[in-house]
Design a protein around this motif. Structure first.
Motif, PDB file in Angstrom:
ATOM      1  N   VAL A 396       0.848  -1.200   0.000  1.00 26.92           N
ATOM      2  CA  VAL A 396       0.000   0.000   0.000  1.00 26.92           C
ATOM      3  C   VAL A 396       0.884   1.251   0.000  1.00 26.92           C
ATOM      4  O   VAL A 396       0.674   2.188  -0.774  1.00 26.92           O
ATOM      5  CB  VAL A 396      -0.945   0.030   1.234  1.00 26.92           C
ATOM      6  CG1 VAL A 396      -1.726   1.342   1.284  1.00 26.92           C
ATOM      7  CG2 VAL A 396      -1.894  -1.163   1.210  1.00 26.92           C
ATOM      8  N   THR A 448      -8.974  -6.263  -3.787  1.00 32.27           N
ATOM      9  CA  THR A 448      -9.851  -5.108  -3.590  1.00 32.27           C
ATOM     10  C   THR A 448      -9.851  -4.238  -4.837  1.00 32.27           C
ATOM     11  O   THR A 448      -8.780  -3.888  -5.341  1.00 32.27           O
ATOM     12  CB  THR A 448      -9.348  -4.276  -2.398  1.00 32.27           C
ATOM     13  OG1 THR A 448      -9.170  -5.152  -1.290  1.00 32.27           O
ATOM     14  CG2 THR A 448     -10.339  -3.189  -2.030  1.00 32.27           C
ATOM     15  N   ALA A 453     -13.030   0.030  -2.519  1.00 30.27           N
ATOM     16  CA  ALA A 453     -12.346   0.933  -1.584  1.00 30.27           C
ATOM     17  C   ALA A 453     -13.126   2.232  -1.419  1.00 30.27           C
ATOM     18  O   ALA A 453     -13.223   2.762  -0.306  1.00 30.27           O
ATOM     19  CB  ALA A 453     -10.929   1.213  -2.076  1.00 30.27           C
ATOM     20  N   ASN A 456     -16.072   2.500   1.007  1.00 35.97           N
ATOM     21  CA  ASN A 456     -15.732   2.685   2.415  1.00 35.97           C
ATOM     22  C   ASN A 456     -15.802   4.156   2.842  1.00 35.97           C
ATOM     23  O   ASN A 456     -15.804   4.457   4.011  1.00 35.97           O
ATOM     24  CB  ASN A 456     -14.300   2.188   2.665  1.00 35.97           C
ATOM     25  CG  ASN A 456     -14.276   1.008   3.599  1.00 35.97           C
ATOM     26  OD1 ASN A 456     -15.312   0.514   4.019  1.00 35.97           O
ATOM     27  ND2 ASN A 456     -13.083   0.574   3.951  1.00 35.97           N
ATOM     28  N   GLY A 564      -2.393  -3.228  -3.271  1.00 35.89           N
ATOM     29  CA  GLY A 564      -2.733  -2.143  -2.346  1.00 35.89           C
ATOM     30  C   GLY A 564      -3.212  -0.901  -3.078  1.00 35.89           C
ATOM     31  O   GLY A 564      -3.487   0.134  -2.467  1.00 35.89           O
ATOM     32  N   GLN A 567      -6.851   0.754  -2.265  1.00 35.51           N
ATOM     33  CA  GLN A 567      -6.836   1.509  -1.005  1.00 35.51           C
ATOM     34  C   GLN A 567      -6.038   2.806  -1.169  1.00 35.51           C
ATOM     35  O   GLN A 567      -6.448   3.873  -0.696  1.00 35.51           O
ATOM     36  CB  GLN A 567      -6.230   0.651   0.109  1.00 35.51           C
ATOM     37  CG  GLN A 567      -6.282   1.356   1.461  1.00 35.51           C
ATOM     38  CD  GLN A 567      -5.566   0.569   2.546  1.00 35.51           C
ATOM     39  OE1 GLN A 567      -5.507  -0.664   2.494  1.00 35.51           O
ATOM     40  NE2 GLN A 567      -5.028   1.278   3.527  1.00 35.51           N
ATOM     41  N   GLN A 571      -7.398   6.578  -0.582  1.00 35.03           N
ATOM     42  CA  GLN A 571      -6.776   7.438   0.438  1.00 35.03           C
ATOM     43  C   GLN A 571      -6.300   8.757  -0.156  1.00 35.03           C
ATOM     44  O   GLN A 571      -6.377   9.802   0.490  1.00 35.03           O
ATOM     45  CB  GLN A 571      -5.600   6.712   1.096  1.00 35.03           C
ATOM     46  CG  GLN A 571      -6.038   5.684   2.123  1.00 35.03           C
ATOM     47  CD  GLN A 571      -4.847   5.150   2.913  1.00 35.03           C
ATOM     48  OE1 GLN A 571      -4.483   3.991   2.759  1.00 35.03           O
ATOM     49  NE2 GLN A 571      -4.240   5.985   3.730  1.00 35.03           N
TER      50      GLN A 571
END
Ligand SMILES: *[C@@H]1O[C@H](CO)[C@@H](O)[C@H](O)[C@H]1NC(C)=O
Ligand SMILES: *[C@@H]1O[C@H](CO)[C@@H](O)[C@H](O)[C@H]1NC(C)=O
Ligand SMILES: *[C@@H]1O[C@H](CO)[C@@H](O)[C@H](O)[C@H]1NC(C)=O
Ligand SMILES: *[C@@H]1O[C@H](CO)[C@@H](O)[C@H](O)[C@H]1NC(C)=O
Length: 760
Positions: A396, A448, A453, A456, A564, A567, A571
Motif C-alpha cells: 500500500v 480489492t 475501496a 468505504n 494495495g 486503497q 486514500q
C-alpha cells in the motif's frame, strides 16, 4: 509456431488448475545431508572448504551425460551424488509470480497467494531507493517462505527488468522503472541488494538469500510492432547510445548490486546475438564488470538463433557455450551438446565452465550445506511470512508513494470525507482487481477494487462500467451520463489493461482505446462539478483533451498499483495521503508514433526530422514531462549553497573506471534545501540534474544524476545531501563510445535553480 515460453505457459496453467498433481510434495530437497554418511565423503559437501574447490569437486564427479542434463533451466536430479533437481526459472518481478516451469505452486500445502507490489513503473515513480530495497527484501522473504514450504523448486528469480523504457509503445515498459539510465541503475542496485540479502548500503553477500537476474542484456525493448518481432529484431545501436543509455543499468546491477545473474535476450544488437557473443557475455560482463554468477538465456533464445544467427542447432549450441552462456532457458543445449561435441565445435571444458557458474550459484544459496530449514539465516522463514501484514502494508505504501497527481484545478482534490454525499464511479477499470496488478503477476493476497475501496468512504456510490473493458469497443454513454448527472461527485477509472500492453504486444498508438475519450468527455459535460479522472496504465497515454478540458478537474496516474492500489487511490482521493509521485517517463503527444519503434537512436537528428527519445534528447512538446507530478502541498527546492564548485582532474587518466582511486578522489557533496510550504505533510522526490553549457556532440539536454525522496511535515525544511561523482555524473559518452569529462562549466540543477561546477 508456439515457442518454448508459450508452451510452458499452457503447461503452468494446467499445473495450477490441477492440485492433485503436486500433492505429494514435501519440504524442499537439498544436498549434503549431514545425517546421511554417504554424502560426507564428498569434498563438495564440506562447507569449510573454499567455494571454488567444492564446485570443482562436484563437477569433476559428474559424467558427461549428467553434465549435459544440467544445461537447461530444468536441471534433473543426480541421485548418485545426492544432488536434487533444480528449476532455474522463477518469476518475481513485483512479487512472487506465475511463470517459469511450473516451479512455483500456489495450489497446495498452505500458500495460495503472495504479496503483489505495484508494477515496477509505479515503484519507479516513487524515486525512493530505500523503498525499492524493502520491496526486494520482502519479495525474497516470500520466496524463501514458499521454498521452505516445499512449493518452489529453485531460488533463482528472473528479475529485475532493467531495459530502458525507450519508446512509449513498448508493451513491457510497465515492467521497468522508467526511461532514465541512472534512475534504473539505482532501482536495480537497491532491489537486487534486497533480493540477495545484501545490506542496503552495499557490502558482501557471499550467501544469497535469493539470486536475482538483470534482464535483458542488452538493448531489448520491442515486443511485436508491425512486422517487427523481438525474435527477429536486430537493434541497431550507436556506440554512444550503448555507453550512456543501454549499458549503465546492467553495469550498475552487476558492479554495485552484485547481481548473480544476467539474462541475454532474443534480439540481436548490431547484427550479433548477445547470447552468442563473447564480447558482451565474457569480455564486458565477466571481465570488465566482474559478474559473479551465471548467464541465462531468455526462454528459447538459443533455439531462436538457429537459422538467423547460427546455421545449425549444434552451431547455436557451440556459439552460446563459447560466448559464455551458462543456463539455457529451454532444451536446446540439452538436446544438441552431444552433437556439438562430436563435431568438435565445443569441448567438455566449455560445458564445465557453465556448470561451474551454475553450481557456484546453487551453493551460494546454501543448498549444499545441509537442510535449509535448519540454517539459521533463512531457515525459519515460513508460510506465515508470505502475505505477512507488514508486506501488504508495504504494498500500500509503495502505491501511495508512486501514484502521480497530473492535474488538480483549484481544490477539486482532495475530496472531503464529510461533504461528499454521493459518488458516481464510472469506467471499466474501477471494478476489475486484476487490472491493478499488471503483468508478471502472481495471485495477490487481496483482490480489492477501487470501487470496493471508495464504498468505504461514501455510502451512496453508483457504479457504471460504461465500457466492457479497457478496449471500449462500444460505450454505454447514456447510462454513464445519467449516473454522473445525478451524483454529487464523479470519479472515472479509465486507461489501459494487458489487452493493450503486455509481453509480445506493443501499442500502435498513444490514445485511450475505443470510445473512452467520448465517454469521459460526455460524462464530464453532464456532471455537476468538475470530474476526477484516474488512469490505470503502464505506458503513457496522450490525454491532451483531458488536460485542457475545464470540466475535468483532476487527473491521477495510478499505473498498475498492485494489490494495495485500490486503497491507495481512495486514500489519495479523500486526502488521507498527500500524493508525491513523479512521472518516470515522458508522456508524448500522439504524433510521436510517426517515428518507427524500430529506430533505436536516442539522439535527435534534425536532418531527418527524427525527434530523439526521452527527456534527455527529445525537445518537442510533451503532454507531461519526465519528473512531472503535483501534490496537495507546495514544496520549494533550492541549493543550500550558491557557491561555485571547482573540480580539478589532475592526473585522471580515464573516467571509465568509476571505481578507481582517481575517480573516487574527485567526489564532492552538494545539499538541496527542501521546504514543505503546506498545507499537508507529505513525501516528495528531490531530483538533481546536470547540464552542459550546450547540448552539442550528442550531449543530453540535461541528465538526472542523483535523487532521493524526503518526508516533510507542513512547514518543515530539510537538507538532502548528494554525493556527486564527476566520473559518473559529469562524464559523457563520445560518439565512439568513450567516457570523457569536459573541462569548463557544468551546471547542477534542481527545479528552476542552478549552481555551477567548473572542471579544471
Ligand atoms: C558457427 O557457424 C558460423 C557460420 O558458419 C561459423 O563462422 C562459426 O565458426 C561456427 N561456430 C562454431 C562455434 O562452430
Ligand atoms: C474499509 O475500511 C475498513 C475499516 O477501516 C477496513 O478494514 C477495510 O479493509 C476497508 N475496505 C476496503 C475495501 O478498503
Ligand atoms: C479484468 O482485466 C483482466 C486483465 O486485463 C482481463 O483479462 C479480464 O477479462 C477483465 N475482467 C473483466 C470481468 O472485465
Ligand atoms: C509555492 O511556494 C512558492 C515558494 O514559497 C511560492 O513562490 C508560490 O507562490 C507558492 N505557490 C502556491 C500555489 O502556493
Amino acid at each position: 509456431m508456439k515457442t518454448y515460453r508459450e508452451n510452458l505457459l499452457l503447461f503452468s496453467l494446467l499445473i495450477f488448475s490441477s492440485p492433485l498433481l503436486a500433492l505429494s510434495q514435501g519440504p524442499p530437497p537439498f544436498s549434503c545431508d549431514p545425517e546421511d554418511p554417504s554424502t560426507q565423503k564428498h569434498a563438495f559437501c564440506k562447507a569449510t572448504l573454499p567455494l571454488e574447490q567444492r564446485v570443482k569437486d562436484l563437477v569433476s564427479q559428474m559424467t558427461l551425460e549428467e553434465k549435459i542434463s544440467q544445461l537447461g533451466d530444468d536441471g534433473p536430479a543426480i541421485k548418485r551424488l545426492g544432488v536434487p533437481a533444480f528449476k532455474w526459472w522463477t518469476e518475481a518481478l513485483h512479487g512472487m509470480a506465475y511463470g517459469g516451469k511450473g516451479s512455483i505452486r500456489f495450489n497446495f500445502n498452505g500458500i495460495f497467494k503472495a504479496t503483489s507490489f505495484p508494477q515496477v513503473i509505479v515503484s519507479g515513480a516513487t524515486f525512493n531507493p530505500q523503498l525499492w530495497y524493502k520491496i526486494g527484501e520482502a519479495i525474497s522473504t516470500e520466496a524463501r517462505g514458499i521454498y521452505n514450504n516445499g512449493q518452489l523448486d529453485g531460488l533463482t528469480l528472473w528479475g529485475p527488468n532493467v531495459n530502458l523504457f525507450r519508446d512509449p509503445r513498448w508493451g513491457r515498459g510497465q515492467e521497468t522503472p522508467g526511461e532514465d539510465p541512472i534512475h534504473i541503475s539505482k532501482y536495480a542496485v537497491m532491489w537486487v541488494r534486497g533480493m540477495q540479502g545484501e545490506p542496503m548500503g552495499g557490502g558482501e553477500s557471499k550467501k544469497l538469500k535469493t539470486a536475482a537476474c538483470c534482464k535483458h542484456f542488452t538493448a531489448y525493448d520491442l515486443e511485436k510492432w508491425g512486422t517487427a518481432s523481438r525474435f527477429t529484431f536486430d537493434a541497431v545501436v550507436t556506440e554512444q547510445d550503448l555507453e550512456d543509455t543501454f549499458q549503465p543499468p546492467f553495469k550498475s546491477c552487476v558492479q554495485d548490486g552484485h547481481a548473480s545473474c544476467l539474462m541475454c535476450p532474443f534480439n540481436r544488437v548490431n547484427g550479433v546475438a548477445p547470447c552468442g557473443d563473447p564480447n558482451f557475455l565474457t569480455k564486458i560482463a565477466r571481465e570488465e564488470w566482474g559478474l559473479d554468477g551465471y548467464i541465462a538465456s531468455d526462454c528459447d533464445a538459443i533455439g531462436v538463433m538457429v537459422g538467423m544467427y547460427a546455421k545449425t542447432p549444434e552451431n547455436a549450441t557451440a556459439v552460446a557455450l563459447k560466448a559464455g552462456m551458462d543456463v539455457d532457458c529451454g532444451v536446446h543445449l540439452q538436446s544438441f551438446s552431444n552433437l556439438a561435441l562430436a563435431k568438435k565445435m565445443i569441448t567438455e571444458a566449455d560445458i564445465d565452465r557453465a556448470l561451474h557458474n551454475q553450481f557456484a550459484t546453487r551453493m551460494r544459496l546454501g543448498l549444499f550445506d545441509g537442510n535449509p530449514l535448519k540454517q539459521n539465516d533463512y531457515g525459519s522463514i515460513s508460510k506465515n511470512d508470505v502475505c505477512a501484514q507488514a508486506h501488504q502494508d508495504l504494498a500500500v505504501q509503495a502505491a501511495l508513494e508512486g501514484i502521480v497527481l497530473l492535474k488538480n484545478t483549484g481544490t477539486v482534490l482532495p475530496l472531503s470525507k464529510t461533504q461528499v454525499t454521493s459518488l458516481a464511479v464510472i469506467g471499466p477499470n474501477a471494478n476489475n482487481a486484476s487490472v491493478l496488478i499488471g503483468n508478471y503477476q502472481g495471485p495477490p493476497c487481496i483482490n480489492t477494487t477501487p470501487l470496493d475501496a471508495l464504498k468505504n468512504y461514501t455510502k451512496d456510490v453508483k457504479y457504471v462500467a460504461g465500457c466492457n473493458g479497457a478496449a471500449c469497443k462500444s460505450a454505454a454513454i447514456d447510462q454513464a451520463v445519467e449516473a454522473a448527472s445525478a451524483a454529487d461527485h464523479v470519479v472515472l477509472f479509465m486507461g489501459l489493461s494487458l489487452e493493450q500492453e503486455r509481453e509480445d504486444l506493443d501499442r500502435t498508438d498513444l490514445l485511450l482505446p475505443g470510445s473512452q475519450q467520448e465517454l469521459i468527455t460526455s460524462v464530464a459535460k453532464a456532471a455537476k462539478k468538475p470530474v476526477i479522472l484516474v488512469l490505470l496504465c503502464g505506458g503513457p497515454v496522450d490525454i491532451s483533451f483531458a488536460k485542457t478540458d475545464p470540466k475535468i478537474g483532476a487527473i491521477l496516474w495510478a499505473g498498475y498499483p498492485g494489490q494495495g492500489g485500490a486503497q491507495a487511490i481512495a486514500q489519495i482521493l479523500f486526502g488521507e495521503y498527500n500524493p508525491g509521485g513523479k512521472l518516470p517517463v515522458t508522456w508524448y503527444p500522439h504524433d510521436y508514433t510517426s517515428i518507427p519503434m524500430t529506430n533505436m537512436n536516442m539522439r535527435a537528428n534534425p536532418a531527418t526530422n527524427y525527434p530523439g527519445r526521452t527527456y534527455r534528447f527529445y525537445q518537442g512538446e510533451t503532454v507531461f514531462p519526465f519528473g512531472y507530478g503535483l501534490s496537495y502541498s507546495n514544496y520549494s527546492y533550492e541549493f543550500a549553497s550558491e557557491e561555485k564548485t571547482t573540480v580539478t582532474l589532475g592526473g585522471l587518466k580515464s573516467a571509465a573506471n568509476n571505481k578507481s582511486p582517481e575517480c573516487q578522489k574527485l567526489k564532492f557533496n552538494t545539499a538541496v534545501k527542501v521546504t514543505n510550504h503546506g498545507p499537508m505533510e507529505g513525501r516528495t522526490p528531490v531530483l538533481l540534474f546536470m547540464r552542459w553549457p550546450s547540448a552539442t556532440e550528442g550531449r543530453p539536454t540535461k541528465q538526472l544524476i542523483e535523487f532521493d525522496s524526503v518526508h516533510l511535515k507542513s512547514g518543515e525544511t530539510a537538507q538532502v545531501q548528494f554525493a556527486v561523482s564527476p566520473c559518473d555524473h559529469l562524464s559523457r559518452a563520445t560518439e565512439d563510445g568513450k567516457r570523457v569529462i569536459d573541462k569548463g562549466s557544468h551546471f547542477l540543477m534542481v527545479e528552476g535553480n542552478e549552481v555551477e561546477v567548473t572542471v579544471a
